[in-house]
Design a protein around this motif. Structure first.
Motif, PDB file in Angstrom:
ATOM      1  N   VAL A   1      17.919   9.132 -13.964  1.00  0.00           N
ATOM      2  CA  VAL A   1      18.627   7.947 -13.467  1.00  0.00           C
ATOM      3  C   VAL A   1      18.109   6.651 -14.077  1.00  0.00           C
ATOM      4  O   VAL A   1      18.454   5.562 -13.630  1.00  0.00           O
ATOM      5  N   ASN A   2      17.269   6.796 -15.112  1.00  0.00           N
ATOM      6  CA  ASN A   2      16.725   5.619 -15.803  1.00  0.00           C
ATOM      7  C   ASN A   2      16.047   4.656 -14.822  1.00  0.00           C
ATOM      8  O   ASN A   2      16.252   3.449 -14.868  1.00  0.00           O
ATOM      9  N   ALA A   3      15.235   5.212 -13.926  1.00  0.00           N
ATOM     10  CA  ALA A   3      14.562   4.408 -12.900  1.00  0.00           C
ATOM     11  C   ALA A   3      13.394   3.625 -13.501  1.00  0.00           C
ATOM     12  O   ALA A   3      12.549   4.197 -14.192  1.00  0.00           O
ATOM     13  N   PRO A   4      13.320   2.340 -13.234  1.00  0.00           N
ATOM     14  CA  PRO A   4      12.180   1.560 -13.707  1.00  0.00           C
ATOM     15  C   PRO A   4      10.926   1.874 -12.886  1.00  0.00           C
ATOM     16  O   PRO A   4      11.029   2.425 -11.783  1.00  0.00           O
ATOM     17  N   PRO A   5       9.762   1.542 -13.396  1.00  0.00           N
ATOM     18  CA  PRO A   5       8.522   1.779 -12.648  1.00  0.00           C
ATOM     19  C   PRO A   5       8.583   1.127 -11.258  1.00  0.00           C
ATOM     20  O   PRO A   5       9.113   0.023 -11.097  1.00  0.00           O
ATOM     21  N   GLY A   6       8.087   1.849 -10.257  1.00  0.00           N
ATOM     22  CA  GLY A   6       8.040   1.311  -8.900  1.00  0.00           C
ATOM     23  C   GLY A   6       9.279   1.595  -8.075  1.00  0.00           C
ATOM     24  O   GLY A   6       9.288   1.368  -6.873  1.00  0.00           O
ATOM     25  N   GLU A   7      10.323   2.081  -8.707  1.00  0.00           N
ATOM     26  CA  GLU A   7      11.542   2.371  -7.959  1.00  0.00           C
ATOM     27  C   GLU A   7      11.439   3.751  -7.315  1.00  0.00           C
ATOM     28  O   GLU A   7      10.925   4.687  -7.904  1.00  0.00           O
ATOM     29  N   LYS A   8      11.929   3.858  -6.091  1.00  0.00           N
ATOM     30  CA  LYS A   8      11.941   5.121  -5.362  1.00  0.00           C
ATOM     31  C   LYS A   8      13.212   5.896  -5.692  1.00  0.00           C
ATOM     32  O   LYS A   8      14.276   5.322  -5.888  1.00  0.00           O
ATOM     33  N   ILE A   9      13.084   7.208  -5.706  1.00  0.00           N
ATOM     34  CA  ILE A   9      14.222   8.083  -5.970  1.00  0.00           C
ATOM     35  C   ILE A   9      14.794   8.530  -4.632  1.00  0.00           C
ATOM     36  O   ILE A   9      14.064   8.889  -3.710  1.00  0.00           O
ATOM     37  N   VAL A  10      16.112   8.500  -4.529  1.00  0.00           N
ATOM     38  CA  VAL A  10      16.812   8.946  -3.334  1.00  0.00           C
ATOM     39  C   VAL A  10      17.790  10.034  -3.759  1.00  0.00           C
ATOM     40  O   VAL A  10      18.426   9.932  -4.806  1.00  0.00           O
ATOM     41  N   THR A  11      17.878  11.077  -2.964  1.00  0.00           N
ATOM     42  CA  THR A  11      18.834  12.139  -3.251  1.00  0.00           C
ATOM     43  C   THR A  11      19.542  12.528  -1.967  1.00  0.00           C
ATOM     44  O   THR A  11      19.063  12.224  -0.876  1.00  0.00           O
ATOM     45  N   GLY A  12      20.665  13.145  -2.112  1.00  0.00           N
ATOM     46  CA  GLY A  12      21.394  13.565  -0.927  1.00  0.00           C
ATOM     47  C   GLY A  12      22.590  14.408  -1.306  1.00  0.00           C
ATOM     48  O   GLY A  12      22.913  14.559  -2.479  1.00  0.00           O
ATOM     49  N   TRP A  13      23.212  14.966  -0.281  1.00  0.00           N
ATOM     50  CA  TRP A  13      24.421  15.737  -0.493  1.00  0.00           C
ATOM     51  C   TRP A  13      25.247  15.792   0.775  1.00  0.00           C
ATOM     52  O   TRP A  13      24.778  15.481   1.857  1.00  0.00           O
ATOM     53  N   VAL A  14      26.485  16.183   0.571  1.00  0.00           N
ATOM     54  CA  VAL A  14      27.427  16.368   1.673  1.00  0.00           C
ATOM     55  C   VAL A  14      27.932  17.800   1.580  1.00  0.00           C
ATOM     56  O   VAL A  14      28.296  18.264   0.494  1.00  0.00           O
ATOM     57  N   ILE A  15      27.935  18.496   2.703  1.00  0.00           N
ATOM     58  CA  ILE A  15      28.478  19.850   2.741  1.00  0.00           C
ATOM     59  C   ILE A  15      29.852  19.786   3.404  1.00  0.00           C
ATOM     60  O   ILE A  15      29.988  19.302   4.528  1.00  0.00           O
ATOM     61  N   TRP A  16      30.848  20.252   2.663  1.00  0.00           N
ATOM     62  CA  TRP A  16      32.225  20.275   3.130  1.00  0.00           C
ATOM     63  C   TRP A  16      32.587  21.708   3.496  1.00  0.00           C
ATOM     64  O   TRP A  16      32.079  22.652   2.887  1.00  0.00           O
ATOM     65  N   PRO A  17      33.492  21.902   4.447  1.00  0.00           N
ATOM     66  CA  PRO A  17      33.840  23.267   4.852  1.00  0.00           C
ATOM     67  C   PRO A  17      34.588  24.048   3.766  1.00  0.00           C
ATOM     68  O   PRO A  17      34.481  25.263   3.696  1.00  0.00           O
ATOM     69  N   ASN A  18      35.334  23.310   2.923  1.00  0.00           N
ATOM     70  CA  ASN A  18      36.072  23.959   1.843  1.00  0.00           C
ATOM     71  C   ASN A  18      36.531  22.894   0.854  1.00  0.00           C
ATOM     72  O   ASN A  18      36.411  21.688   1.106  1.00  0.00           O
ATOM     73  N   LYS A  19      37.049  23.356  -0.254  1.00  0.00           N
ATOM     74  CA  LYS A  19      37.479  22.459  -1.323  1.00  0.00           C
ATOM     75  C   LYS A  19      38.626  21.552  -0.886  1.00  0.00           C
ATOM     76  O   LYS A  19      38.690  20.390  -1.277  1.00  0.00           O
ATOM     77  N   GLN A  20      39.529  22.070  -0.073  1.00  0.00           N
ATOM     78  CA  GLN A  20      40.686  21.283   0.352  1.00  0.00           C
ATOM     79  C   GLN A  20      40.254  20.062   1.184  1.00  0.00           C
ATOM     80  O   GLN A  20      40.789  18.966   0.998  1.00  0.00           O
ATOM     81  N   VAL A  21      39.314  20.249   2.099  1.00  0.00           N
ATOM     82  CA  VAL A  21      38.826  19.131   2.917  1.00  0.00           C
ATOM     83  C   VAL A  21      38.119  18.117   2.022  1.00  0.00           C
ATOM     84  O   VAL A  21      38.312  16.911   2.157  1.00  0.00           O
ATOM     85  N   PHE A  22      37.306  18.617   1.087  1.00  0.00           N
ATOM     86  CA  PHE A  22      36.629  17.716   0.144  1.00  0.00           C
ATOM     87  C   PHE A  22      37.639  16.906  -0.656  1.00  0.00           C
ATOM     88  O   PHE A  22      37.501  15.683  -0.779  1.00  0.00           O
ATOM     89  N   GLU A  23      38.651  17.561  -1.203  1.00  0.00           N
ATOM     90  CA  GLU A  23      39.638  16.856  -2.022  1.00  0.00           C
ATOM     91  C   GLU A  23      40.405  15.813  -1.216  1.00  0.00           C
ATOM     92  O   GLU A  23      40.665  14.710  -1.704  1.00  0.00           O
ATOM     93  N   LYS A  24      40.744  16.145   0.022  1.00  0.00           N
ATOM     94  CA  LYS A  24      41.448  15.189   0.882  1.00  0.00           C
ATOM     95  C   LYS A  24      40.549  13.981   1.172  1.00  0.00           C
ATOM     96  O   LYS A  24      40.996  12.831   1.126  1.00  0.00           O
ATOM     97  N   ALA A  25      39.274  14.221   1.456  1.00  0.00           N
ATOM     98  CA  ALA A  25      38.333  13.119   1.703  1.00  0.00           C
ATOM     99  C   ALA A  25      38.145  12.288   0.439  1.00  0.00           C
ATOM    100  O   ALA A  25      38.090  11.056   0.508  1.00  0.00           O
TER     101      ALA A  25
END
Length: 110
Positions: free
Chosen positions: A48-72
């Protein structure tokens, strides 16, 4: 992310988590760097080309299926639910976000 922006990031993450849950997500996870070592060839900072001193954040979303994800995702692209949200006030550089959709091949635990 800078450590001093952690609270502001948490607020933005809470907004998006609620938005995602309102649009059918099963689970949302956001995690703040606790121990992210520098790698010899590649690592999170390089990704992510983070400069010195920057904190890394990660995350994810779990969707019940592809159709719900696509609608969202369609609702997201239309700005649905963001009418009173100031997107210019985000506590991070959105140009360095990494997006992707993955299909589970193994799940254990919860």
């Amino acid at each position: 992310m800078l450590e001093e922006d952690r609270k502001k990031y948490h607020e933005a993450a809470e907004f998006m988590a609620n938005w995602s849950m309102d649009h059918g997500a099963l689970e949302v996870m956001e995690a703040w760097e606790a121990d992210v070592p520098d790698g010899k060839n590649t690592d999170y900072r390089k990704a992510v080309n983070a400069p010195p001193g920057e904190k890394i954040v990660t995350g994810w979303v779990i969707w019940p299926n592809k159709q719900v994800f696509e609608k969202a995702n369609e609702a997201l692209m239309r700005g649905e639910g963001f009418e009173n949200h100031n997107g210019d006030d985000m506590p991070f550089d959105g140009s360095r976000l990494i997006f992707g959709a993955f299909e589970p091949i193994l799940t254990k635990g919860r």
